[in-house]
Design a protein around this motif. Sequence first.
Motif, PDB file in Angstrom:
ATOM      1  N   THR A  84       0.847  -1.184   0.000  1.00  0.00           N
ATOM      2  CA  THR A  84       0.000   0.000   0.000  1.00  0.00           C
ATOM      3  C   THR A  84       0.886   1.238   0.000  1.00  0.00           C
ATOM      4  O   THR A  84       1.986   1.220   0.573  1.00  0.00           O
ATOM      5  CB  THR A  84      -0.945   0.026   1.214  1.00  0.00           C
ATOM      6  OG1 THR A  84      -1.818   1.147   1.103  1.00  0.00           O
ATOM      7  CG2 THR A  84      -0.178   0.137   2.522  1.00  0.00           C
ATOM      8  N   ASP A  85       0.445   2.283  -0.672  1.00  0.00           N
ATOM      9  CA  ASP A  85       1.197   3.536  -0.753  1.00  0.00           C
ATOM     10  C   ASP A  85       0.516   4.615   0.082  1.00  0.00           C
ATOM     11  O   ASP A  85      -0.722   4.720   0.098  1.00  0.00           O
ATOM     12  CB  ASP A  85       1.302   4.014  -2.207  1.00  0.00           C
ATOM     13  CG  ASP A  85       2.105   3.058  -3.076  1.00  0.00           C
ATOM     14  OD1 ASP A  85       3.025   2.415  -2.544  1.00  0.00           O
ATOM     15  OD2 ASP A  85       1.796   2.951  -4.278  1.00  0.00           O
ATOM     16  N   THR A  86       1.308   5.411   0.763  1.00  0.00           N
ATOM     17  CA  THR A  86       0.796   6.491   1.601  1.00  0.00           C
ATOM     18  C   THR A  86       1.581   7.761   1.317  1.00  0.00           C
ATOM     19  O   THR A  86       2.815   7.739   1.312  1.00  0.00           O
ATOM     20  CB  THR A  86       0.929   6.141   3.094  1.00  0.00           C
ATOM     21  OG1 THR A  86       0.286   4.889   3.353  1.00  0.00           O
ATOM     22  CG2 THR A  86       0.291   7.217   3.964  1.00  0.00           C
ATOM     23  N   VAL A  87       0.864   8.868   1.088  1.00  0.00           N
ATOM     24  CA  VAL A  87       1.485  10.164   0.850  1.00  0.00           C
ATOM     25  C   VAL A  87       0.941  11.156   1.868  1.00  0.00           C
ATOM     26  O   VAL A  87      -0.266  11.220   2.098  1.00  0.00           O
ATOM     27  CB  VAL A  87       1.206  10.682  -0.578  1.00  0.00           C
ATOM     28  CG1 VAL A  87       1.817  12.067  -0.778  1.00  0.00           C
ATOM     29  CG2 VAL A  87       1.735   9.711  -1.620  1.00  0.00           C
ATOM     30  N   GLY A  88       1.834  11.892   2.496  1.00  0.00           N
ATOM     31  CA  GLY A  88       1.413  12.887   3.473  1.00  0.00           C
ATOM     32  C   GLY A  88       2.619  13.431   4.207  1.00  0.00           C
ATOM     33  O   GLY A  88       3.774  13.185   3.822  1.00  0.00           O
ATOM     34  N   VAL A  89       2.352  14.153   5.278  1.00  0.00           N
ATOM     35  CA  VAL A  89       3.429  14.733   6.078  1.00  0.00           C
ATOM     36  C   VAL A  89       3.827  13.751   7.172  1.00  0.00           C
ATOM     37  O   VAL A  89       2.974  13.232   7.899  1.00  0.00           O
ATOM     38  CB  VAL A  89       2.993  16.075   6.696  1.00  0.00           C
ATOM     39  CG1 VAL A  89       4.060  16.604   7.647  1.00  0.00           C
ATOM     40  CG2 VAL A  89       2.726  17.098   5.595  1.00  0.00           C
ATOM     41  N   LEU A  90       5.116  13.481   7.256  1.00  0.00           N
ATOM     42  CA  LEU A  90       5.641  12.626   8.315  1.00  0.00           C
ATOM     43  C   LEU A  90       5.611  13.414   9.621  1.00  0.00           C
ATOM     44  O   LEU A  90       6.382  14.356   9.809  1.00  0.00           O
ATOM     45  CB  LEU A  90       7.066  12.197   7.971  1.00  0.00           C
ATOM     46  CG  LEU A  90       7.780  11.289   8.993  1.00  0.00           C
ATOM     47  CD1 LEU A  90       7.051   9.966   9.157  1.00  0.00           C
ATOM     48  CD2 LEU A  90       9.225  11.061   8.564  1.00  0.00           C
ATOM     49  N   THR A  91       4.695  13.065  10.511  1.00  0.00           N
ATOM     50  CA  THR A  91       4.507  13.867  11.726  1.00  0.00           C
ATOM     51  C   THR A  91       5.201  13.275  12.947  1.00  0.00           C
ATOM     52  O   THR A  91       5.390  13.973  13.947  1.00  0.00           O
ATOM     53  CB  THR A  91       3.013  14.062  12.018  1.00  0.00           C
ATOM     54  OG1 THR A  91       2.316  12.821  11.889  1.00  0.00           O
ATOM     55  CG2 THR A  91       2.404  15.037  11.024  1.00  0.00           C
ATOM     56  N   SER A  92       5.594  12.016  12.897  1.00  0.00           N
ATOM     57  CA  SER A  92       6.427  11.458  13.964  1.00  0.00           C
ATOM     58  C   SER A  92       7.016  10.130  13.499  1.00  0.00           C
ATOM     59  O   SER A  92       6.513   9.503  12.570  1.00  0.00           O
ATOM     60  CB  SER A  92       5.626  11.254  15.262  1.00  0.00           C
ATOM     61  OG  SER A  92       4.682  10.214  15.126  1.00  0.00           O
ATOM     62  N   TRP A  93       8.113   9.736  14.176  1.00  0.00           N
ATOM     63  CA  TRP A  93       8.758   8.438  13.916  1.00  0.00           C
ATOM     64  C   TRP A  93       9.350   8.011  15.248  1.00  0.00           C
ATOM     65  O   TRP A  93      10.475   8.315  15.575  1.00  0.00           O
ATOM     66  CB  TRP A  93       9.829   8.589  12.844  1.00  0.00           C
ATOM     67  CG  TRP A  93      10.383   7.279  12.328  1.00  0.00           C
ATOM     68  CD1 TRP A  93      10.479   6.102  13.000  1.00  0.00           C
ATOM     69  CD2 TRP A  93      10.918   7.044  11.014  1.00  0.00           C
ATOM     70  NE1 TRP A  93      11.036   5.148  12.214  1.00  0.00           N
ATOM     71  CE2 TRP A  93      11.323   5.690  10.978  1.00  0.00           C
ATOM     72  CE3 TRP A  93      11.114   7.834   9.892  1.00  0.00           C
ATOM     73  CZ2 TRP A  93      11.895   5.122   9.846  1.00  0.00           C
ATOM     74  CZ3 TRP A  93      11.687   7.267   8.769  1.00  0.00           C
ATOM     75  CH2 TRP A  93      12.067   5.924   8.741  1.00  0.00           C
ATOM     76  N   ASP A  94       8.549   7.309  16.031  1.00  0.00           N
ATOM     77  CA  ASP A  94       8.936   6.924  17.382  1.00  0.00           C
ATOM     78  C   ASP A  94       8.691   5.440  17.604  1.00  0.00           C
ATOM     79  O   ASP A  94       7.683   4.881  17.142  1.00  0.00           O
ATOM     80  CB  ASP A  94       8.131   7.714  18.430  1.00  0.00           C
ATOM     81  CG  ASP A  94       8.396   9.209  18.358  1.00  0.00           C
ATOM     82  OD1 ASP A  94       9.572   9.597  18.237  1.00  0.00           O
ATOM     83  OD2 ASP A  94       7.420   9.976  18.429  1.00  0.00           O
ATOM     84  N   SER A  95       9.610   4.820  18.331  1.00  0.00           N
ATOM     85  CA  SER A  95       9.457   3.416  18.750  1.00  0.00           C
ATOM     86  C   SER A  95       9.112   2.497  17.592  1.00  0.00           C
ATOM     87  O   SER A  95       8.256   1.601  17.717  1.00  0.00           O
ATOM     88  CB  SER A  95       8.391   3.311  19.845  1.00  0.00           C
ATOM     89  OG  SER A  95       8.725   4.134  20.946  1.00  0.00           O
ATOM     90  N   GLY A  96       9.737   2.743  16.442  1.00  0.00           N
ATOM     91  CA  GLY A  96       9.526   1.869  15.303  1.00  0.00           C
ATOM     92  C   GLY A  96       8.225   2.074  14.554  1.00  0.00           C
ATOM     93  O   GLY A  96       7.840   1.235  13.736  1.00  0.00           O
ATOM     94  N   VAL A  97       7.535   3.188  14.816  1.00  0.00           N
ATOM     95  CA  VAL A  97       6.259   3.457  14.144  1.00  0.00           C
ATOM     96  C   VAL A  97       6.286   4.845  13.519  1.00  0.00           C
ATOM     97  O   VAL A  97       6.637   5.829  14.177  1.00  0.00           O
ATOM     98  CB  VAL A  97       5.075   3.357  15.123  1.00  0.00           C
ATOM     99  CG1 VAL A  97       3.761   3.717  14.419  1.00  0.00           C
ATOM    100  CG2 VAL A  97       4.980   1.959  15.712  1.00  0.00           C
ATOM    101  N   LEU A  98       5.914   4.932  12.238  1.00  0.00           N
ATOM    102  CA  LEU A  98       5.794   6.210  11.543  1.00  0.00           C
ATOM    103  C   LEU A  98       4.345   6.679  11.623  1.00  0.00           C
ATOM    104  O   LEU A  98       3.415   5.857  11.495  1.00  0.00           O
ATOM    105  CB  LEU A  98       6.178   6.092  10.062  1.00  0.00           C
ATOM    106  CG  LEU A  98       7.639   5.883   9.685  1.00  0.00           C
ATOM    107  CD1 LEU A  98       8.110   4.466  10.009  1.00  0.00           C
ATOM    108  CD2 LEU A  98       7.831   6.173   8.193  1.00  0.00           C
ATOM    109  N   LEU A  99       4.163   7.969  11.812  1.00  0.00           N
ATOM    110  CA  LEU A  99       2.828   8.568  11.750  1.00  0.00           C
ATOM    111  C   LEU A  99       2.835   9.540  10.577  1.00  0.00           C
ATOM    112  O   LEU A  99       3.619  10.481  10.535  1.00  0.00           O
ATOM    113  CB  LEU A  99       2.488   9.302  13.042  1.00  0.00           C
ATOM    114  CG  LEU A  99       1.077   9.896  13.125  1.00  0.00           C
ATOM    115  CD1 LEU A  99       0.040   8.772  13.161  1.00  0.00           C
ATOM    116  CD2 LEU A  99       0.928  10.778  14.361  1.00  0.00           C
TER     117      LEU A  99
END
Length: 338
Positions: A38-53
């Motif tokens: 799956t593809d996701t486009v947007g603003v990377l708002t966090s990258w913590d504990s192995g999880v991207l938001l």
Amino acid sequence: MEISAGGRLEVAITAADVGKRVSVRSLIEHAAPGEKFTDTVGVLTSWDSGVLLITRRSGESVRIAESSLVAGKVVPAAPARRRGPAASYEELARVAARAWRSVESERLGDWELRAASGFTRRANSVLPLGEPGLPLDEALGAVRRWYDERGLPAYVQTATGAEGTQELLCAELEARGWVREVTAELWVGPLAPVADREEPSGVVLSREADEAWLARYQRKGVSEVALRVLGSGPSVWFATVPGATEGAAPAAIGRCVVDGRWAGFAAVEVDPALRRQGLGTAVMAALARRALDEGASAAWLQVEAENAGARELYAGMGFAAHHAYHHYRAPESGGTGR
């Protein structure tokens, strides 16, 4: 998705890219046959504990496990728009705020706290164009106190989907338990094509929302404060198509605020029994012609995502979405109408 110059898929983003617009491909857990990625486009708002938001244009937040990443890259801050007048988010946010003014406001750094006795979220929310001059938690505490003193729920209005919008602030609010209650879009378009639409005789323009106009307005029991909000703006016009019989509510109404090159349309409402007869278009055409006479050349309006009829009408007039905007309510606060 060809990420590298050589056509190879690679993850070319890191946690240092938080705040940037990205495009990523990830593995789908428990995917159906033939649906591996799956593809996701947007603003990377966090990258913590192995999880991207990642916050999409619509304001939706997507959580992606770092271990599922197949490819990722930074992409331009905002996609090129193919039609409509060019405008920044900040310009449109300020124009929209001037067209729907609160009756009371106070500055908190670059944030504007607005109140109007609870009449609509737009006039009773914080407009955060810049920094509050305090650490975020302190600023949000000050916001809650300010609205509590007025007996109002605390709201922050944010935007996503354009250069300079507030995806990072949205993520910070959500992390603190603030609830996104309403999402709508601000659309823009050239004004002349709206004015060129057919305008049947009988559209009456006025500087004030009289009793007849208010009889069709969807918000009943409009207070003195609400009338002040409705009448606010640099140059305000109200349009009315009278009802078929004397004393009947108008067949259609609309409101327009002219502000420099911009004409902002709102409260375009038609008798449900008379819809799809061109009355909404006629109201907008009459208002657009007056706005052209005052020097405007571009138009904007706000429309909710679920209002399919309005979106179809406005798209046919040449409008297109510029950005999405949202109202976040503080935890354990009540609500008001949009």
